[in-house]
Each structure stands twice: as C-alpha cells, then as structure tokens.
Design a protein around this motif. Structure first.
Motif, mmCIF file in Angstrom:
data_model
loop_
_atom_site.group_PDB
_atom_site.id
_atom_site.type_symbol
_atom_site.label_atom_id
_atom_site.label_comp_id
_atom_site.label_asym_id
_atom_site.label_seq_id
_atom_site.Cartn_x
_atom_site.Cartn_y
_atom_site.Cartn_z
ATOM 1 N N UNK A 1 0.837 -1.207 0.000
ATOM 2 C CA UNK A 1 0.000 0.000 0.000
ATOM 3 C C UNK A 1 0.873 1.259 0.000
ATOM 4 N N UNK A 2 0.568 2.177 -0.893
ATOM 5 C CA UNK A 2 1.286 3.443 -0.896
ATOM 6 C C UNK A 2 0.763 4.326 0.230
ATOM 7 N N UNK A 3 1.593 5.246 0.718
ATOM 8 C CA UNK A 3 1.088 6.168 1.749
ATOM 9 C C UNK A 3 -0.015 7.063 1.179
ATOM 10 N N UNK A 4 -0.919 7.489 2.051
ATOM 11 C CA UNK A 4 -1.908 8.500 1.645
ATOM 12 C C UNK A 4 -1.181 9.847 1.588
ATOM 13 N N UNK A 5 -1.883 10.849 1.081
ATOM 14 C CA UNK A 5 -1.254 12.179 1.037
ATOM 15 C C UNK A 5 -0.880 12.648 2.443
ATOM 16 N N UNK A 6 -1.766 12.407 3.389
ATOM 17 C CA UNK A 6 -1.503 12.865 4.746
ATOM 18 C C UNK A 6 -0.278 12.152 5.332
ATOM 19 N N UNK A 7 -0.215 10.847 5.100
ATOM 20 C CA UNK A 7 0.967 10.107 5.572
ATOM 21 C C UNK A 7 2.226 10.596 4.857
ATOM 22 N N UNK A 8 2.062 10.881 3.555
ATOM 23 C CA UNK A 8 3.218 11.368 2.799
ATOM 24 C C UNK A 8 3.719 12.680 3.396
ATOM 25 N N UNK A 9 2.812 13.577 3.779
ATOM 26 C CA UNK A 9 3.266 14.859 4.347
ATOM 27 C C UNK A 9 4.062 14.620 5.631
ATOM 28 N N UNK A 23 12.212 0.290 1.568
ATOM 29 C CA UNK A 23 10.911 0.141 0.933
ATOM 30 C C UNK A 23 10.014 1.346 1.209
ATOM 31 N N UNK A 24 10.164 1.899 2.413
ATOM 32 C CA UNK A 24 9.364 3.069 2.777
ATOM 33 C C UNK A 24 9.674 4.236 1.831
ATOM 34 N N UNK A 25 10.951 4.408 1.540
ATOM 35 C CA UNK A 25 11.361 5.473 0.626
ATOM 36 C C UNK A 25 10.821 5.199 -0.775
#
Ligand SMILES: [Zn+2]
Lengths: 85, 200
Positions: A1-9, A23-25
């Motif tokens: 699962x890719x991060x959501x926008x909020x998680x990305x921020x 992998x997180x990067x």
C-alpha cells in the motif's frame, strides 16, 4: 500500500531530519511521482523549516532577571577567588 | 568546541561580565523555551536563574565534549525537571492526536482536498521579503504549544541533533517527529495563507 497524502506529508517532514530508506522510501517516491500536490508540499515543508531559522522569535530577558543573574555570577566568581587565596 | 568558544569560556571563568551578559542574552530565548516547555512559563525565569548558577559553578569542570550551547541547555532542562517535581506540577503534554485526525485539508481517504497554493519565491529569503510575513510567522510561532515551540527552535533554528532534543525534552523519537511536523506544517500554513491573501 502506498502512503496516503496525509501520511506522505508526515514522512516528508521526517525526511528532513533523517533520510527515509528502503521500501518506505520507495513507496514515498512512488507516491510523489503520481501526486503533484505532495511534490509541492515537499518543497514547501522544506522551505518552511528553513524559514524558521530566519524568523525565530527571540524573547528578551527582563532587566530584573538580568540584574539577578549578573549578581549571582559576581558572587560565584568572588567565592572561587577567595578559595584560591 | 571551537577556538572562539574556548576563548569566550576562559574569559567567563576569570569573571568577564561583558562576556557573561552576552552569553546570557544570546541563549535566553532558547533557554526560556526549554524551561517553559518542561516546567511551565510561571517559573521559567527562576529555572533559568538557577541553571546559570549551576552552570557557572560547574564551568571550570566543563570539558567541552559538547558545545557550550547544548551543555547549558541540558543544565536548564535538568533544573526544570527538578523544579517540576518539587512543585509537583503536572505538565500535560497535550495529546498528540488532538485535532489532527480532522484536518480539513484532507478528505476521508486522507488525500488532498485543500492543497497549498503555488508560492511566489523559491528561497526562504525571497519568501520573507515581506516584513509582514516575517512578523506573522514569529507571532504564530509564539502561539504554538510549548513543546512544539521548543522542538522547532532547537531543531530548525539552532541545529540540535534529534537525540539531543529527545534527551532534553524527554520525548521519544516518534513524538519528536510529530512535534516537528506539526510545528513546521503550521508555519507552512501561515505562509500559504499569506501567499493567498496577502494577510496574516
Ligand atoms: Zn499526495
């Protein structure tokens, strides 16, 4: 699962302090490739952090506190001089 | 420890009051944030006074393994922690989750609905050409919760390491990350609002 926008921020802010790896990067990069709003956020959160360096609100000590600590400092210095004598 | 710092400290040991005043003024703001975030604003000045007494007594034994700045911040933090216990003041670290969950900039899937605008200016200096914005950021930073303010000042304005800040403020690395993100994000929103409206 890719991060959501909020998680990305959140991760973009984290990335300022220590480089995200592995992998997180990879997932974060993938999200950024697809999301121009988060790419913009990336640039802006870095700018914001640098801005803080320039506007850090600096509060000044009161004169009475200044006088008190200076008085303490004088006393400590005199004590240590007397010990040496 | 740099050569110029060594020089300053040796003058401090021999009782140079001008150097003392200079250092006291220079570090006051940061010391105040640290003391305030640990022990509360009401006794922050007393904590700072005590910290300088301890520091000046210990100064001849200061070996310079860290910078003077981080040494003195550790002392003020320790003093603040002692005072907090003495006065049995309960410091409420405001709950990390507060209203973060309902940030209106994101939809229920946590994707952007109200993203920031494109900014005029690619460098901090360009952004801060407007004095009004500078004042506005400073004002809003003052309003941040004490621990966010202390974390931001130490990290972004004074370059402390993450480990140092965790030790000084007694927070976990993950809590520190949240504090920093919140604070920076707040500043980002202030800048964005100014870019959109030209107002603070
Ligand atoms: Zn996104």
């Amino acid at each position: 699962m890719l991060p959501t926008c909020k998680q990305a921020t959140e991760q973009l802010s984290e990335n300022i302090d220590h480089n995200i790896r592995g992998f997180k990067l990879f997932k974060l990069k993938l999200h950024l490739m697809m999301c121009r709003l988060c790419r913009r956020y990336d640039k802006q959160i870095n700018l914001s952090a640098q801005t803080i360096n320039l506007v850090e609100p600096s509060i000044k000590p009161s004169d009475s506190l200044k006088a008190k600590v200076l008085h303490d400092y004088r006393g400590i210095h005199q004590d240590s001089q007397n010990k040496h004598k | 420890m740099s050569q110029s710092e060594k020089e300053l400290l040796s003058r401090l040991i021999v009782g140079d009051e001008i150097v003392f005043e200079q250092l006291f003024t220079q570090y006051y703001s940061l010391m105040f944030s640290v003391a305030q975030s640990i022990a509360g604003q009401a006794i922050a000045d007393e904590v700072i006074q005590e910290a300088w007494i301890s520091a000046m007594k210990a100064l001849p034994k200061f070996e310079g393994r860290s910078s003077f700045k981080s040494w003195i911040m550790r002392i003020v933090a320790n003093e603040a922690k002692t005072r907090r216990r003495k006065e049995s003041r309960t410091v409420s670290l405001e709950s990390i989750q507060d209203n973060w969950a309902s940030d209106p900039r994101f939809n229920e899937k946590s994707h952007w609905v109200e993203p920031s605008s494109n900014w005029n200016g690619d460098t901090p200096e360009e952004l801060l050409e407007a004095q009004e914005l500078k004042d506005c950021i400073a004002k809003n930073m003052q309003r941040l919760p004490d621990n966010q303010k202390a974390a931001l000042k130490m990290r972004d304005a004074n370059g402390f390491s993450m480990d140092e800040i965790c030790n000084i403020l007694e927070v976990t690395p993950s809590n520190l990350r949240v504090l920093l993100h919140r604070g920076r994000d707040q500043v980002l929103q202030v800048i964005d609002h100014f870019q959109k409206t030209g107002e603070c």
